[in-house]
Design a protein around this motif. Structure first.
Motif, PDB file in Angstrom:
ATOM      1  N   HIS A 290      67.451  71.866 -42.178  1.00  0.00           N
ATOM      2  CA  HIS A 290      67.153  70.710 -42.367  1.00  0.00           C
ATOM      3  C   HIS A 290      66.336  69.884 -41.379  1.00  0.00           C
ATOM      4  O   HIS A 290      65.886  68.681 -41.383  1.00  0.00           O
ATOM      5  N   ASP A 291      65.982  70.784 -40.286  1.00  0.00           N
ATOM      6  CA  ASP A 291      64.969  70.049 -39.386  1.00  0.00           C
ATOM      7  C   ASP A 291      63.759  69.233 -40.017  1.00  0.00           C
ATOM      8  O   ASP A 291      63.056  69.972 -40.749  1.00  0.00           O
ATOM      9  N   PRO A 292      63.386  68.077 -39.768  1.00  0.00           N
ATOM     10  CA  PRO A 292      62.300  67.399 -40.243  1.00  0.00           C
ATOM     11  C   PRO A 292      61.013  68.004 -39.805  1.00  0.00           C
ATOM     12  O   PRO A 292      60.146  67.951 -40.692  1.00  0.00           O
ATOM     13  N   ILE A 293      60.922  68.123 -38.874  1.00  0.00           N
ATOM     14  CA  ILE A 293      59.688  68.953 -38.175  1.00  0.00           C
ATOM     15  C   ILE A 293      59.273  70.152 -38.983  1.00  0.00           C
ATOM     16  O   ILE A 293      58.107  70.324 -39.402  1.00  0.00           O
ATOM     17  N   GLU A 294      60.421  71.008 -38.944  1.00  0.00           N
ATOM     18  CA  GLU A 294      60.205  72.242 -39.576  1.00  0.00           C
ATOM     19  C   GLU A 294      59.893  72.217 -40.893  1.00  0.00           C
ATOM     20  O   GLU A 294      59.068  73.140 -41.579  1.00  0.00           O
ATOM     21  N   GLN A 295      60.366  71.120 -41.697  1.00  0.00           N
ATOM     22  CA  GLN A 295      60.368  71.049 -43.092  1.00  0.00           C
ATOM     23  C   GLN A 295      58.688  70.938 -43.261  1.00  0.00           C
ATOM     24  O   GLN A 295      58.104  71.342 -44.218  1.00  0.00           O
ATOM     25  N   VAL A 296      58.079  69.979 -42.465  1.00  0.00           N
ATOM     26  CA  VAL A 296      56.682  69.495 -42.759  1.00  0.00           C
ATOM     27  C   VAL A 296      55.779  70.819 -42.188  1.00  0.00           C
ATOM     28  O   VAL A 296      54.849  71.425 -43.043  1.00  0.00           O
ATOM     29  N   LYS A 297      56.252  71.437 -41.327  1.00  0.00           N
ATOM     30  CA  LYS A 297      55.445  72.542 -40.795  1.00  0.00           C
ATOM     31  C   LYS A 297      55.312  73.761 -41.809  1.00  0.00           C
ATOM     32  O   LYS A 297      54.373  74.287 -42.299  1.00  0.00           O
TER      33      LYS A 297
END
Length: 346
Positions: A290-297
């Motif tokens: 669920h990491d917010p940055i990894e989702q965008v990446k």
């Protein structure tokens, strides 16, 4: 005193507290929005990682509460604001400052108690302000910012300036009495305030299920007829969608609204908290799924909007900003002792 039989009959209460909006679907970001969100969240992440290192090295004293893991909340909300909208929060505040375009140098210098800090080295981690950037703290007293944020909204309504105040607080602060006094006044006067409850599940270290009778914080305003919605606070697109709804709600004169952001902090409550009340496996699961940055990446790669090299370049730019802030925070002089007597009323 009149007898009970002679009293006028009480008015029947409304059967429903009003129209309650439903949680909107996450918005679809274009390429620039994804890149902007990625950079903004990465700046907060890298800044907080470095602040944690400096604290461990003894360059930062006092309390220090990191925002790592919760970056999507303030980033998504900021994307819906207009000039003049205000933010106010508690002591987990560095991310909010950076989102409101306060300088990384000024924030880091304040953490190290330097003259160039945003509160001239006198406030530290929990007490930074910027009238220019419409950020009103940073508050160490649990829940106190909710009353002050309600006051900001009152000023907006009085001035008829079409601005909205965002008052951030956590699941622990949600049980404070002054929060409900603020709810009552905001509802009575239909104030343009968004109450953002950052529910990271553990307050200072006690699970929500053990500390709150009502664990759905979006329902906390029901007795005041304040609507609320739950939001995936780990998805910046979901936050942006909720922010669009909430700001329009307030600007149209409908009064306050509650946004419960379901989020998660990766670190302890503060730097002195070993966080033994949860398992390492739980934290790792949140990071990996669920990491917010990894989702965008992942979306940027999926849509071929950015290459690995391009994102590495953004990371380098962000790291350079943080490195410059650290250098400034370690070389800037400490404030003169006479500074103790400024900004006070005798």
């Amino acid at each position: 005193m009149a007898s009970a039989a002679k009293r006028a009959p009480a008015k029947k209460a409304d059967a429903k507290p009003g129209t309650n909006p439903t949680t909107p679907k996450p918005v679809e970001f274009n390429k620039q929005q994804e890149l902007d969100a990625y950079r903004a969240m990465l700046l907060i992440r890298r800044f907080e990682e470095k602040a944690g290192q400096l604290y461990g090295m003894g360059f930062i004293g006092g309390f220090c509460h990191l925002y790592i893991g919760q970056e999507a909340v303030v980033t998504g909300l900021k994307m819906s604001l207009i000039e003049g909208d205000q933010m106010i929060t508690g002591y987990r505040d560095h991310g909010h400052m950076l989102a409101m375009d306060m300088s990384a140098r000024g924030v880091m210098a304040e953490l190290t108690g330097r003259k160039g800090g945003l509160s001239k080295g006198k406030g530290g981690s929990m007490h930074m302000f910027s009238k220019e950037k419409h950020f009103y703290g940073g508050h160490g007293i649990v829940g106190a910012q909710v009353s002050l944020g309600t006051g900001l909204a009152f000023a907006n309504k009085y001035r008829k300036n079409n601005n909205v105040a965002l008052a951030f607080f956590g699941d622990g602060a949600a049980n404070q009495g002054q929060v409900y006094e603020s709810f009552n006044m905001a509802a009575l006067w239909k104030l343009p305030v968004i109450y953002v409850i950052e529910n990271n599940r553990y307050a200072m270290g006690t699970a929500v299920s053990r500390s709150s009778a009502e664990t759905d914080f979006s329902h906390r305003g029901i007795s005041f007829k304040i609507p609320g919605i739950q939001v995936d606070g780990m998805d910046v697109r979901a936050v942006k969608a909720a922010a669009d709804l909430a700001t329009e709600w307030c600007r149209s004169g409908k009064g306050p609204i509650i946004l419960e952001m379901l989020t998660y902090r990766y670190r302890g409550h503060s730097m002195s908290d070993p966080a033994k009340y949860r398992t390492k496996e739980e934290v790792q699961k949140m990071r990996s799924e669920h990491d917010p940055i990894e989702q965008v990446k992942a979306r940027l790669f999926e849509k071929k909007w950015a290459s690995e090299e391009e994102l590495k370049e953004i990371d380098k730019e962000v790291r350079d900003i943080v490195a410059d802030a650290v250098d400034f925070a370690q070389t800037d002089p400490e404030p003169d002792a006479s500074e103790l007597w400024t900004d006070i009323t005798l």
